[in-house]
Design an enzyme around this catalytic site. Structure first.
Site, short mmCIF file in Angstrom:
data_model
loop_
_atom_site.label_atom_id
_atom_site.label_comp_id
_atom_site.label_asym_id
_atom_site.label_seq_id
_atom_site.Cartn_x
_atom_site.Cartn_y
_atom_site.Cartn_z
N GLU A 46 0.83 -1.22 0.00
CA GLU A 46 0.00 0.00 0.00
C GLU A 46 0.86 1.26 0.00
O GLU A 46 1.85 1.34 0.74
CB GLU A 46 -0.91 0.02 1.22
CG GLU A 46 -1.79 1.30 1.31
CD GLU A 46 -2.99 1.10 2.18
OE1 GLU A 46 -2.96 1.58 3.33
OE2 GLU A 46 -3.94 0.42 1.75
N LYS A 48 0.53 5.27 0.86
CA LYS A 48 -0.27 6.39 1.40
C LYS A 48 0.71 7.40 1.96
O LYS A 48 1.81 7.04 2.43
CB LYS A 48 -1.22 5.90 2.48
CG LYS A 48 -0.58 5.16 3.62
CD LYS A 48 -1.61 4.54 4.54
CE LYS A 48 -0.97 3.56 5.49
NZ LYS A 48 -1.96 2.77 6.24
N LYS A 106 -7.99 2.46 -2.81
CA LYS A 106 -8.29 2.50 -1.38
C LYS A 106 -8.96 3.83 -1.07
O LYS A 106 -8.33 4.86 -0.98
CB LYS A 106 -6.98 2.37 -0.62
CG LYS A 106 -6.90 1.62 0.69
CD LYS A 106 -7.80 0.51 0.91
CE LYS A 106 -7.25 -0.68 1.64
NZ LYS A 106 -6.24 -0.52 2.59
N GLU A 155 -14.17 -5.37 2.43
CA GLU A 155 -13.54 -5.64 3.71
C GLU A 155 -14.52 -5.43 4.86
O GLU A 155 -15.51 -4.71 4.72
CB GLU A 155 -12.31 -4.75 3.91
CG GLU A 155 -12.61 -3.34 4.34
CD GLU A 155 -11.37 -2.57 4.83
OE1 GLU A 155 -10.29 -2.71 4.24
OE2 GLU A 155 -11.53 -1.80 5.80
N ASN A 176 -10.03 -6.33 8.04
CA ASN A 176 -9.19 -5.23 8.51
C ASN A 176 -8.99 -5.38 10.02
O ASN A 176 -9.95 -5.29 10.79
CB ASN A 176 -9.87 -3.88 8.20
CG ASN A 176 -8.94 -2.72 8.46
OD1 ASN A 176 -7.83 -2.90 8.98
ND2 ASN A 176 -9.36 -1.52 8.09
N GLU A 206 -5.50 -7.45 6.52
CA GLU A 206 -5.05 -6.05 6.38
C GLU A 206 -4.72 -5.42 7.74
O GLU A 206 -5.36 -5.73 8.74
CB GLU A 206 -6.16 -5.20 5.75
CG GLU A 206 -6.74 -5.73 4.45
CD GLU A 206 -7.93 -4.89 3.99
OE1 GLU A 206 -7.76 -3.68 3.80
OE2 GLU A 206 -9.03 -5.46 3.86
N SER A 207 -3.70 -4.54 7.71
CA SER A 207 -3.41 -3.58 8.80
C SER A 207 -2.55 -4.10 9.94
O SER A 207 -2.81 -5.18 10.49
CB SER A 207 -4.69 -2.97 9.40
OG SER A 207 -5.36 -2.21 8.41
O1 IGP Z 1 -0.49 0.77 7.22
P1 IGP Z 1 -0.99 -0.60 7.67
O2 IGP Z 1 -1.16 -0.74 9.17
O3 IGP Z 1 -0.15 -1.73 7.04
O4 IGP Z 1 -2.49 -0.73 7.05
C1 IGP Z 1 -2.64 -0.77 5.64
C2 IGP Z 1 -4.14 -0.89 5.29
O5 IGP Z 1 -4.61 -2.10 5.81
C3 IGP Z 1 -4.95 0.26 5.90
O6 IGP Z 1 -4.43 1.48 5.38
C4 IGP Z 1 -6.44 0.13 5.58
C5 IGP Z 1 -7.15 -1.03 5.55
N1 IGP Z 1 -8.46 -0.79 5.21
C6 IGP Z 1 -8.60 0.58 5.04
C7 IGP Z 1 -9.72 1.34 4.67
C8 IGP Z 1 -9.58 2.71 4.51
C9 IGP Z 1 -8.34 3.30 4.74
C10 IGP Z 1 -7.19 2.56 5.09
C11 IGP Z 1 -7.34 1.19 5.24
#
Ligand code: IGP
Length: 250
Positions: A46, A48, A106, A155, A176, A206-207
């Site tokens: 990703e 951002k 995203k 998600e 997520n 994710e995340s």
């Molecule tokens: O930076 P991380 O912790 O690796 O997370 C990425 C991504 O999962 C996260 O930005 C995200 C997952 N679902 C979303 C929905 C909207 C905005 C952002 C997200």
């Protein structure tokens, strides 16, 4: 709440309407399945510039050329296009089409105009967030996504939101780990995976995934990683060591 503010202002977004697409649609599903059939998990990297949970990034999208060449473990890219809280920019999507890797848009998509614009800038997959969209809205938005030949990553975080997800053939299901209401990691990824497996659809975790915790994560087909890759964590190397054996990792 930040999420409410984002969705409330979607109708005011200034969206690219001009066709800036430079290539045909690429399938994220095929890309993930290709990695899995080679016993690898698919990594969606990703990009951002920042996130409300406090992450700030000074890299630009040129960093993707390193992953593609050096690690070759990138099944897809995820580009934040939400401007107000993530400093997103639709032109980032236009610029990364050249890597010929499936692009996930995203954003907090909630109308057809956002889907059409995402197609025009070169998106291949659209994120829909089941925690904040009713079931019939998700079905309607995915009909538009399918009509343009694109896939959807639907998600959820709240396990109760899972039942809103339409299990269509163009759908990938994401879990997520971060609760977008509290911005905290509240991980129910094992229970979530049991729900997703019952659909037979591909799954993305994710995340909050880093080199420290990636090896302990449950059995998903792919993982979406942003902050740790953008902060030069060695998570991609760790991901490359995982053997995907069809029913998870060993
Ligand atoms: O930076 P991380 O912790 O690796 O997370 C990425 C991504 O999962 C996260 O930005 C995200 C997952 N679902 C979303 C929905 C909207 C905005 C952002 C997200």
């Amino acid at each position: 709440m930040i999420v409410d503010d984002i969705y409330k202002n979607n109708d005011k977004k200034i969206l690219i309407k001009r066709n800036m697409r430079s290539r045909g649609i690429l399938s994220m599903r095929s890309s993930i399945m290709n990695f899995n059939s080679n016993k690898k998990i698919g990594i969606i990297a990703e990009f951002k510039r920042r996130s409300p949970s406090g992450f700030v990034n000074n890299e630009n999208t040129d960093i993707f050329k390193y992953y593609d060449v050096i690690h070759n473990s990138i099944a897809g890219m995820s580009i934040l296009t939400e401007e107000r809280y993530f400093n997103g920019n639709q032109m980032d999507v236009v610029s990364v089409q050249r890597y010929n890797i499936p692009i996930l848009i995203k954003d907090f998509v909630s109308n057809d105009e956002m889907i059409e614009s995402s197609y025009m800038i070169g998106g291949d997959v659209i994120l829909l967030i089941a925690d904040f969209l009713e079931r019939d809205k998700i079905e309607m938005l995915n009909r538009k996504i399918k009509s343009l030949g694109m896939e959807a990553l639907i998600e959820f975080h709240d396990l109760k939101a899972f039942e809103r997800i339409t299990t269509d053939e163009n759908v990938i299901i994401g879990y997520n780990r971060r609760n977008l209401k509290t911005l905290k990691i509240e991980d129910e990824s094992f229970d979530a995976h049991d729900l997703i497996r019952s659909t037979g659809l591909l799954s993305v975790l994710e995340s909050g995934i880093t080199s420290e915790n990636i090896l302990k994560m449950p059995r998903y087909n792919a993982m979406l990683i942003g902050s740790s890759i953008l902060s030069n964590d060695s998570v991609l190397k760790s991901a490359g060591m995982i053997k995907y054996d069809g029913f998870g990792y060993s």
